[in-house]
Design a protein around this motif. Structure first.
Motif, PDB file in Angstrom:
ATOM      1  N   ILE A 162       0.584  -1.598  -0.168  1.00 29.35           N
ATOM      2  CA  ILE A 162       0.116   0.446  -0.162  1.00 29.35           C
ATOM      3  C   ILE A 162       0.731   1.384   0.033  1.00 29.35           C
ATOM      4  CG2 ILE A 162      -2.020  -1.004   1.652  1.00 29.35           C
ATOM      5  CD1 ILE A 162      -1.206  -0.180   3.562  1.00 29.35           C
ATOM      6  N   ALA A 163       1.762   0.961   0.140  1.00 30.63           N
ATOM      7  CA  ALA A 163       2.457   2.784   0.022  1.00 30.63           C
ATOM      8  C   ALA A 163       4.562   1.811  -0.374  1.00 30.63           C
ATOM      9  CB  ALA A 163       3.505   2.581   1.665  1.00 30.63           C
ATOM     10  N   GLY A 164       3.657   1.105  -1.663  1.00 30.78           N
ATOM     11  CA  GLY A 164       5.146   1.185  -2.763  1.00 30.78           C
ATOM     12  C   GLY A 164       6.000   0.423  -2.771  1.00 30.78           C
ATOM     13  N   ALA A 206      10.600  -8.861  -1.624  1.00 30.23           N
ATOM     14  CA  ALA A 206      11.794  -8.271  -1.574  1.00 30.23           C
ATOM     15  C   ALA A 206      11.859  -7.520  -0.894  1.00 30.23           C
ATOM     16  CB  ALA A 206      11.453  -7.267  -3.226  1.00 30.23           C
ATOM     17  N   LEU A 207      10.971  -7.152   0.139  1.00 29.33           N
ATOM     18  CA  LEU A 207      11.575  -6.160   1.511  1.00 29.33           C
ATOM     19  C   LEU A 207      12.191  -7.402   2.461  1.00 29.33           C
ATOM     20  CD1 LEU A 207       8.813  -3.522   1.803  1.00 29.33           C
ATOM     21  CD2 LEU A 207      11.874  -3.474   1.060  1.00 29.33           C
ATOM     22  N   ARG A 208      11.544  -7.902   3.129  1.00 26.48           N
ATOM     23  CA  ARG A 208      12.735  -9.438   3.708  1.00 26.48           C
ATOM     24  C   ARG A 208      13.273  -9.875   3.215  1.00 26.48           C
ATOM     25  NH1 ARG A 208       6.443 -10.510   2.971  1.00 26.48           N
ATOM     26  NH2 ARG A 208       5.213 -10.164   5.338  1.00 26.48           N
ATOM     27  N   ALA A 209      13.530 -10.288   1.479  1.00 27.15           N
ATOM     28  CA  ALA A 209      14.384 -10.589   1.543  1.00 27.15           C
ATOM     29  C   ALA A 209      15.862  -9.942   1.204  1.00 27.15           C
ATOM     30  CB  ALA A 209      14.579 -10.857   0.227  1.00 27.15           C
ATOM     31  N   ALA A 210      15.519  -8.457   1.100  1.00 27.97           N
ATOM     32  CA  ALA A 210      16.724  -7.202   1.504  1.00 27.97           C
ATOM     33  C   ALA A 210      16.733  -7.424   2.780  1.00 27.97           C
ATOM     34  CB  ALA A 210      15.846  -6.387   1.308  1.00 27.97           C
ATOM     35  N   ALA A 269      13.591  -5.237  -7.465  1.00 27.68           N
ATOM     36  CA  ALA A 269      12.245  -5.269  -7.512  1.00 27.68           C
ATOM     37  C   ALA A 269      11.738  -5.001  -5.889  1.00 27.68           C
ATOM     38  CB  ALA A 269      11.576  -7.114  -7.784  1.00 27.68           C
ATOM     39  N   LEU A 270      12.315  -4.374  -5.195  1.00 28.50           N
ATOM     40  CA  LEU A 270      11.968  -3.523  -3.862  1.00 28.50           C
ATOM     41  C   LEU A 270      10.456  -2.456  -3.765  1.00 28.50           C
ATOM     42  CD1 LEU A 270      15.137  -2.990  -2.215  1.00 28.50           C
ATOM     43  CD2 LEU A 270      13.670  -4.301  -2.050  1.00 28.50           C
TER      44      LEU A 270
END
Length: 149
Positions: free
Chosen positions: A21-23, A28-32, A66-67
């Protein structure tokens, strides 16, 4: 910083709020975050020179391209969860974004702010697509498509 990032991801999951919802892409965030935590835990960054750190940054950027995703509309439950979090914040902090603390008013403010994020996300995606198309069109040997009028 890493514990705060980990807590944020965990709390979003607990409250049923999608980073999309915030883009941001949740997978991808978890992997990063896992990769950054791994690098931090290894300690190799402490003795790395500038060139090595640049290499880490290039690898990370390539690996996690792809974040960002196009922001999606929130569900009613997500808006309510965000309002609950905002209402739990100190009054002085809330006053920076809204004059009132009522649920209805904060729900409207949250929806408007998320709509603005989606609008910016869509504009940035269009700019990126348009820029890529312009770049491709300016390359020699690239087929040009012209309409017949």
């Amino acid at each position: 910083m890493l514990p705060v990032a980990r807590q944020t991801m965990d709390r979003l999951d607990e409250r049923g709020i999608r980073p999309e919802i915030a883009g941001g892409s949740a997978p991808a965030l978890r992997a990063a975050l896992r990769d950054v935590e791994s690098l931090y835990d290894s300690g190799s960054w402490r003795t790395a020179d500038g060139e090595t750190l640049d290499g880490y940054l290039r690898w990370f950027t390539d690996q996690h391209s792809a974040l960002s995703v196009a922001a999606v509309p929130p569900t009613g439950a997500e808006v309510r969860a965000i309002v609950t979090v905002v209402r739990g914040m100190p009054r002085a902090t809330v006053r920076r974004i809204a004059k009132f603390r009522g649920r209805l008013y904060l729900g409207i403010v949250v929806r408007i702010l998320l709509r603005l994020l989606r609008h910016d996300s869509a504009e940035n995606a269009a700019d990126a697509t348009g820029g890529a198309a312009q770049h491709a069109a300016s390359q020699p040997g690239t087929p040009q498509h012209h309409s017949q009028e």
